[in-house]
Design a protein around this motif. Sequence first.
Motif, short mmCIF file in Angstrom:
data_model
loop_
_atom_site.label_atom_id
_atom_site.label_comp_id
_atom_site.label_asym_id
_atom_site.label_seq_id
_atom_site.Cartn_x
_atom_site.Cartn_y
_atom_site.Cartn_z
N PRO A 68 21.53 13.11 34.96
CA PRO A 68 22.85 12.46 34.96
C PRO A 68 23.73 12.95 33.80
N LYS A 69 25.06 12.96 34.05
CA LYS A 69 26.01 13.44 33.02
C LYS A 69 25.84 12.67 31.70
N GLU A 70 25.65 11.34 31.80
CA GLU A 70 25.55 10.51 30.58
C GLU A 70 24.30 10.90 29.77
N THR A 71 23.19 11.18 30.48
CA THR A 71 21.96 11.56 29.77
C THR A 71 22.14 12.91 29.09
N ALA A 72 22.81 13.83 29.81
CA ALA A 72 23.04 15.16 29.22
C ALA A 72 23.91 15.02 27.97
N ARG A 73 24.91 14.13 28.05
CA ARG A 73 25.80 13.93 26.89
C ARG A 73 24.99 13.38 25.71
N GLN A 74 24.13 12.40 26.02
CA GLN A 74 23.28 11.81 24.97
C GLN A 74 22.36 12.88 24.35
N ASN A 75 21.73 13.69 25.24
CA ASN A 75 20.80 14.72 24.74
C ASN A 75 21.52 15.75 23.88
N TYR A 76 22.76 16.07 24.28
CA TYR A 76 23.56 17.03 23.51
C TYR A 76 23.81 16.46 22.10
N VAL A 77 24.23 15.18 22.07
CA VAL A 77 24.53 14.55 20.77
C VAL A 77 23.27 14.50 19.91
N ASP A 78 22.12 14.13 20.53
CA ASP A 78 20.86 14.05 19.77
C ASP A 78 20.45 15.42 19.23
N LEU A 79 20.61 16.45 20.08
CA LEU A 79 20.20 17.80 19.65
C LEU A 79 21.06 18.26 18.47
N VAL A 80 22.40 18.03 18.59
CA VAL A 80 23.28 18.46 17.49
C VAL A 80 22.93 17.68 16.22
N SER A 81 22.64 16.40 16.40
CA SER A 81 22.31 15.61 15.21
C SER A 81 21.03 16.12 14.55
N SER A 82 20.03 16.50 15.37
CA SER A 82 18.79 17.02 14.76
C SER A 82 19.05 18.37 14.09
N LEU A 83 19.95 19.17 14.68
CA LEU A 83 20.25 20.47 14.05
C LEU A 83 20.99 20.26 12.74
N SER A 84 21.93 19.30 12.75
CA SER A 84 22.71 19.07 11.53
C SER A 84 21.81 18.57 10.43
N SER A 85 20.89 17.61 10.78
CA SER A 85 20.06 17.09 9.69
C SER A 85 19.08 18.14 9.21
N SER A 86 18.56 19.00 10.15
CA SER A 86 17.61 20.00 9.64
C SER A 86 18.33 21.07 8.84
N SER A 87 19.61 21.37 9.22
CA SER A 87 20.30 22.39 8.43
C SER A 87 20.72 21.80 7.08
N GLU A 88 21.03 20.46 7.07
CA GLU A 88 21.32 19.80 5.80
C GLU A 88 20.09 19.83 4.91
N ALA A 89 18.93 19.46 5.55
CA ALA A 89 17.68 19.44 4.79
C ALA A 89 17.38 20.83 4.23
N SER A 90 17.64 21.88 5.05
CA SER A 90 17.37 23.24 4.56
C SER A 90 18.24 23.57 3.37
N SER A 91 19.53 23.18 3.48
CA SER A 91 20.41 23.57 2.40
C SER A 91 20.07 22.79 1.13
N GLN A 92 19.30 21.68 1.29
CA GLN A 92 18.85 20.97 0.09
C GLN A 92 17.46 21.42 -0.31
N GLY A 93 16.98 22.45 0.33
CA GLY A 93 15.65 22.93 0.02
C GLY A 93 14.57 22.08 0.63
N LYS A 94 14.89 21.37 1.73
CA LYS A 94 13.89 20.47 2.28
C LYS A 94 13.46 20.83 3.69
N GLY A 95 14.08 21.77 4.35
CA GLY A 95 13.74 22.02 5.74
C GLY A 95 12.87 23.23 5.91
N GLY A 96 12.79 23.72 7.15
CA GLY A 96 11.90 24.82 7.41
C GLY A 96 12.59 26.16 7.54
N ALA A 97 13.82 26.31 7.09
CA ALA A 97 14.50 27.59 7.23
C ALA A 97 13.88 28.62 6.29
#
Length: 358
Positions: A68-97
């Motif tokens: 469903p469109k709503e689930t895809a929208r939710q999954n998109y938001v969740d994926l971006v949020s996980s990417l943002s937090s992992s890239s934030e964590a990386s830039s603080q020396g905390k992620g896996g980059a």
Amino acid sequence: MRATQQDFENAMNQVKLLKKDPGNEVKLRLYALYKQATEGPCTMPKPGVFDFVNKAKWDAWNALGSLPKETARQNYVDLVSSLSSSSEASSQGKGGADGKAQESKGILVTSEGGITKITFNRPSKKNAITFQMYQDIILALKNASTDDTVITVFTGAGDYYSSGNDLTNFTSASGGMEEAANKGAIVLREFVNTFIDFPKPLVAVVNGPAVGISVTLLGLFDAVYASDRATFHTPFSHLGQSPEACSSYTFPKMMGSAKAAEMLLFGKKLTAREAWAQGLVTEVFPESTFETEVWTRLKTYAKLPPNSMRISKELIRKNEKEKLHAVNEEECTTLRARWLSEECINAIMSFVTRKPKL
Ligand SMILES: CCCCCCCCCCC/C=C/C(=O)SCCNC(=O)CCNC(=O)[C@H](O)C(C)(C)COP(=O)(O)OP(=O)(O)OC[C@H]1O[C@@H](n2cnc3c(N)ncnc32)[C@H](O)[C@@H]1OP(=O)(O)O
């Protein structure tokens, strides 16, 4: 709470601000979710086989089927949020980059040349795994599954690989034993599920003795390299406990039920060579050349095409996944009851109250 149109638009803007390229695989997933959220299921004609880029995009979108469109929208938001937090964590020396390090109290996570190394890092306690470490490992694996990591490696600092569950996890927990057992079962279920679902090659570099859950988990790894100093020991009956990490299924399957029983019921300690003979270990190396040989090999493997390795792993694991999740569920329920048993409480108490060494 469901993602709103505003959340979706914010996420689209956030994607443009990512500090790090998330890689083709994630970009394709984002594209597919975006199309599904805005246009619904894919109805476009399939591009020709030589139109590689558009075919990859079409495949990714088409794979979402009638989501469903709503689930895809939710999954998109969740994926971006996980990417943002992992890239934030990386830039603080905390992620896996690449090149960054995450240091928590008991694990050290470093990444270089496509290899994320998770080190059990409590050598004074033989790398016993605390409640916090279980959670930090879950986070490190979640990061490694979405960032540019190609191969993930576990190893131990000091003379041990790991002495398994920290036996003071229960005695130092706030609340009663019942509450600790409930909490323990929830954490263990999520911890083991993260290994079952981990999508990329997972390798253990067993530098020394391994005990308990650090041994049983090996049945969920793709390769296990051991120093000839390593030993493998699961003293569950001695502790009034029962097997975990799907070992009640993976061990008999790997080594036959008679050999598995010697380990899981009677707590027989195996040498590295015995563990190799029983299929638990991929290869044993002399201690003197262990680190050099293993890391040279891993660096070569990390240059292999990552998508191909991921897809092959998916094929290997696919038919087992449902079974592994069911086994994990049952083992956690059984262990929860064991933790409240007199046999287990007595065994843990006798460890924590043993006489200090002179
Ligand atoms: C709220 C609840 C949260 C729960 C979280 C989830 C729970 C999931 C549980 C999953 C089920 C897992 C099962 C297992 O892993 S069972 C296996 C448990 N491990 C053991 O039984 C090993 C116990 N340790 C030993 O037998 C010996 O220490 C060992 C043979 C490993 C080493 O012996 P050695 O003589 O060489 O060294 P020491 O005994 O002096 O050890 C040095 C110090 O390290 C401490 N230590 C070692 N292992 C552990 C451990 N597993 N837990 C806690 N502490 C450990 C040891 O006490 C020494 O400390 P001190 O120097 O302070 O005395």
